[in-house]
Write a protein that holds these residues in place. Sequence first.
Motif, PDB file in Angstrom:
ATOM      1  N   GLU A  98       0.791  -1.255   0.046  1.00 22.75           N
ATOM      2  CA  GLU A  98      -0.003  -0.096  -0.052  1.00 22.75           C
ATOM      3  C   GLU A  98       0.915   1.188  -0.063  1.00 22.75           C
ATOM      4  N   GLY A  99       0.418   2.182  -0.726  1.00 20.22           N
ATOM      5  CA  GLY A  99       1.358   3.552  -0.989  1.00 20.22           C
ATOM      6  C   GLY A  99       0.297   4.780  -0.833  1.00 20.22           C
ATOM      7  N   LYS A 100       0.637   5.721  -1.846  1.00 21.10           N
ATOM      8  CA  LYS A 100      -0.292   6.582  -1.622  1.00 21.10           C
ATOM      9  C   LYS A 100      -0.369   7.374  -3.240  1.00 21.10           C
ATOM     10  N   ALA A 101      -1.507   7.340  -3.688  1.00 18.11           N
ATOM     11  CA  ALA A 101      -1.912   7.878  -5.024  1.00 18.11           C
ATOM     12  C   ALA A 101      -1.594   9.229  -5.333  1.00 18.11           C
ATOM     13  N   SER A 102      -1.183   9.477  -6.560  1.00 15.89           N
ATOM     14  CA  SER A 102      -0.883  10.993  -6.852  1.00 15.89           C
ATOM     15  C   SER A 102      -0.755  11.046  -8.354  1.00 15.89           C
ATOM     16  N   HIS A 103      -1.008  12.216  -8.970  1.00 16.22           N
ATOM     17  CA  HIS A 103      -0.644  12.258 -10.380  1.00 16.22           C
ATOM     18  C   HIS A 103       0.721  12.321 -10.701  1.00 16.22           C
ATOM     19  N   ALA A 104       0.964  11.100 -11.692  1.00 14.16           N
ATOM     20  CA  ALA A 104       2.415  10.725 -11.927  1.00 14.16           C
ATOM     21  C   ALA A 104       3.209  11.742 -12.730  1.00 14.16           C
ATOM     22  N   ALA A 105       2.793  12.599 -13.441  1.00  9.38           N
ATOM     23  CA  ALA A 105       3.272  13.824 -13.965  1.00  9.38           C
ATOM     24  C   ALA A 105       3.268  14.909 -13.287  1.00  9.38           C
ATOM     25  N   ALA A 106       2.142  15.539 -12.777  1.00 11.32           N
ATOM     26  CA  ALA A 106       2.056  16.722 -12.113  1.00 11.32           C
ATOM     27  C   ALA A 106       2.622  16.885 -10.659  1.00 11.32           C
ATOM     28  N   SER A 135       4.763   5.013  -4.437  1.00 11.42           N
ATOM     29  CA  SER A 135       4.165   4.027  -5.181  1.00 11.42           C
ATOM     30  C   SER A 135       4.445   2.551  -4.646  1.00 11.42           C
ATOM     31  N   ALA A 136       3.069   2.124  -4.575  1.00  8.10           N
ATOM     32  CA  ALA A 136       3.103   0.696  -3.917  1.00  8.10           C
ATOM     33  C   ALA A 136       3.826  -0.320  -5.026  1.00  8.10           C
ATOM     34  N   LEU A 137       3.730  -0.151  -6.458  1.00  6.52           N
ATOM     35  CA  LEU A 137       4.311  -0.863  -7.160  1.00  6.52           C
ATOM     36  C   LEU A 137       5.948  -0.754  -7.244  1.00  6.52           C
ATOM     37  N   ASP A 138       6.513   0.014  -6.516  1.00  8.31           N
ATOM     38  CA  ASP A 138       7.910   0.313  -6.148  1.00  8.31           C
ATOM     39  C   ASP A 138       8.223  -0.925  -5.494  1.00  8.31           C
ATOM     40  N   GLY A 139       7.290  -1.039  -4.186  1.00 12.16           N
ATOM     41  CA  GLY A 139       7.542  -1.948  -3.225  1.00 12.16           C
ATOM     42  C   GLY A 139       7.451  -3.322  -3.775  1.00 12.16           C
ATOM     43  N   VAL A 140       6.582  -3.765  -4.975  1.00  7.80           N
ATOM     44  CA  VAL A 140       6.462  -4.977  -5.477  1.00  7.80           C
ATOM     45  C   VAL A 140       7.779  -5.190  -6.187  1.00  7.80           C
ATOM     46  N   MET A 141       8.306  -4.342  -6.872  1.00 10.66           N
ATOM     47  CA  MET A 141       9.355  -4.377  -7.833  1.00 10.66           C
ATOM     48  C   MET A 141      10.628  -4.782  -7.110  1.00 10.66           C
ATOM     49  N   MET A 142      10.805  -4.001  -5.837  1.00 10.41           N
ATOM     50  CA  MET A 142      11.886  -4.222  -5.059  1.00 10.41           C
ATOM     51  C   MET A 142      11.883  -5.664  -4.316  1.00 10.41           C
ATOM     52  N   LEU A 143      10.615  -6.120  -4.323  1.00  9.31           N
ATOM     53  CA  LEU A 143      10.336  -7.396  -3.647  1.00  9.31           C
ATOM     54  C   LEU A 143      11.052  -8.479  -4.761  1.00  9.31           C
ATOM     55  N   PHE A 144      10.587  -8.275  -6.053  1.00  7.90           N
ATOM     56  CA  PHE A 144      11.137  -9.211  -7.131  1.00  7.90           C
ATOM     57  C   PHE A 144      12.793  -8.903  -7.255  1.00  7.90           C
ATOM     58  N   ASN A 145      13.417  -7.825  -6.932  1.00 10.43           N
ATOM     59  CA  ASN A 145      14.562  -7.752  -7.106  1.00 10.43           C
ATOM     60  C   ASN A 145      15.424  -8.312  -6.053  1.00 10.43           C
ATOM     61  N   GLY A 146      14.744  -8.207  -4.676  1.00  5.30           N
ATOM     62  CA  GLY A 146      15.510  -8.846  -3.640  1.00  5.30           C
ATOM     63  C   GLY A 146      15.369 -10.258  -3.683  1.00  5.30           C
ATOM     64  N   ILE A 147      14.439 -10.924  -4.332  1.00  5.58           N
ATOM     65  CA  ILE A 147      14.204 -12.389  -4.389  1.00  5.58           C
ATOM     66  C   ILE A 147      15.293 -12.972  -5.575  1.00  5.58           C
ATOM     67  N   GLU A 148      15.314 -12.178  -6.415  1.00  7.87           N
ATOM     68  CA  GLU A 148      16.331 -12.570  -7.411  1.00  7.87           C
ATOM     69  C   GLU A 148      17.833 -12.599  -6.754  1.00  7.87           C
ATOM     70  N   GLY A 197       8.862   3.287   1.350  1.00  7.85           N
ATOM     71  CA  GLY A 197       7.996   3.881   2.079  1.00  7.85           C
ATOM     72  C   GLY A 197       6.521   3.576   1.921  1.00  7.85           C
ATOM     73  N   THR A 198       6.462   2.466   1.873  1.00  8.48           N
ATOM     74  CA  THR A 198       5.179   1.637   1.605  1.00  8.48           C
ATOM     75  C   THR A 198       4.662   0.638   2.817  1.00  8.48           C
ATOM     76  N   LYS A 199       3.740   0.017   3.004  1.00 11.90           N
ATOM     77  CA  LYS A 199       3.435  -0.786   3.852  1.00 11.90           C
ATOM     78  C   LYS A 199       3.003  -2.130   3.237  1.00 11.90           C
ATOM     79  N   VAL A 200       3.386  -3.341   3.534  1.00 11.19           N
ATOM     80  CA  VAL A 200       2.987  -4.457   3.147  1.00 11.19           C
ATOM     81  C   VAL A 200       2.304  -5.545   4.300  1.00 11.19           C
ATOM     82  N   THR A 201       1.658  -6.231   3.517  1.00 14.53           N
ATOM     83  CA  THR A 201       0.608  -7.200   4.310  1.00 14.53           C
ATOM     84  C   THR A 201       1.021  -8.696   3.789  1.00 14.53           C
ATOM     85  N   ILE A 202       1.463  -9.444   4.580  1.00 10.35           N
ATOM     86  CA  ILE A 202       1.794 -10.675   3.981  1.00 10.35           C
ATOM     87  C   ILE A 202       0.816 -11.837   4.371  1.00 10.35           C
ATOM     88  N   LYS A 203       0.396 -12.314   3.434  1.00 10.85           N
ATOM     89  CA  LYS A 203      -0.858 -13.426   3.592  1.00 10.85           C
ATOM     90  C   LYS A 203      -0.545 -14.747   3.089  1.00 10.85           C
TER      91      LYS A 203
END
Length: 412
Positions: free
Chosen positions: A196-204, A211-224, A287-293
């Motif tokens: 979970e992150g915080k939404a905002s205009h990606a250009a303005a 970005s919650a997606l940054d958290g996911v991408m860091m997860l993939f990188n760390g697992i690699e 800077g995101t929050k993660v829930t692990i299920k």
Amino acid sequence: MWKKVLIVALALVILSAGTCLAAGKEDVYVNVDALQQKLLEINDFIHDNPETGNKEFKAANLLTRTLEQNGFKVETGVAGLETAFVATYVNKTGGPTIGFICEYDALDKLGHGCGHNIIASAGVGAGIALAKSLGDRPATIVVYGTPAEETTSGKLPMVAAGLFDRLDVALMTHPGDRTTVGAKSLALNLIDFIFEGKASHAAASPEKGISALDGVMMLFNGIEYLREHVRSDVRIHGIVTDGGAAANIVPERAAARFYVRSADRGYLDTVVERVHNIANGAAMITGTKVTIKQIKAYDNKVILESLSELLLENAKAAGARQILPPPQSTGSTDFGSVTFRVPGAELGIAFVPVGTPAHSQAYVQAGATPAGHEAVVVAAKTLAASGYDLITDPELLKKIKAEFAATKAPQN
């Protein structure tokens, strides 16, 4: 002179006992043959009416009705699963308790591409044939209906409910490209990671977003990076299940799902802990929050050589074909969690050419052919005969239990 008479008499007793044992096992084969038409009808009906996990109402009704008609007491809806059942046949009191496992769910949009129709019909056939062959021997035969092996894994809540704990031995079959025993499986954890992150205009105003997606991408990188520092039997594979709503919005939610596997449960637990640490670290960095299920967890199969040898010898006697060593590569099964609780073994039974992949149209097409029918009959005879041996040979059962205890004992 009296010594010679005694020796001859003793030899006759031993010969007589051996003859009775052979005759008893012959009864198993005769009873499977008598059931053959019914078993093949069950096989073909389940094959032609594929039902996905936890929706196998037609299959469960047919199986339980057949068991009830043959003297089994059936309990349905066990462990909170509508299509699960436990069918019990008690022959006098005492004696060993032998279980046979049935699966009957199909693959979504494919049908019976894993041969569960064969598992179900052979398991029911083995249970009924063995029950009819007991004579005066005290024993209990239990046939389990375990739904949703391909999806939510019905054996897991059944294990948690203690439904297998009364067994001395659990047996099942699984069709494939060879007749084999001792096939290993990987312990598995299926895990969801929700960031979970915080939404905002990606250009303005991207600086106002997280970005919650940054958290996911860091997860993939760390697992690699983790892959280099785990054993070669570890398998980690995942997908992004939620990458955000739109490319011009900083994603406030993103998620991934990972399978984490290893050859043994103890080591896998340490790997899963490290994956959790990576996820928490990815959240901290971004800077995101993660829930692990945790969605589900399987144990690896506990392989018992003595029980595998028993199945293989009975498979040969029953006329099994394509007898080969187990494949080197493997997946995971919820039957592994059963074998973590009680001694158990799985017979691989050939019904397709060697090299045919599972979860394929070739498996679907073969399921109701003469080769599929042969697999049902041979597997039912093998399982029932093995159950007969376990009931009539206390030393064999004792040996298998001792091997199970030694295998499960903590390793120094």
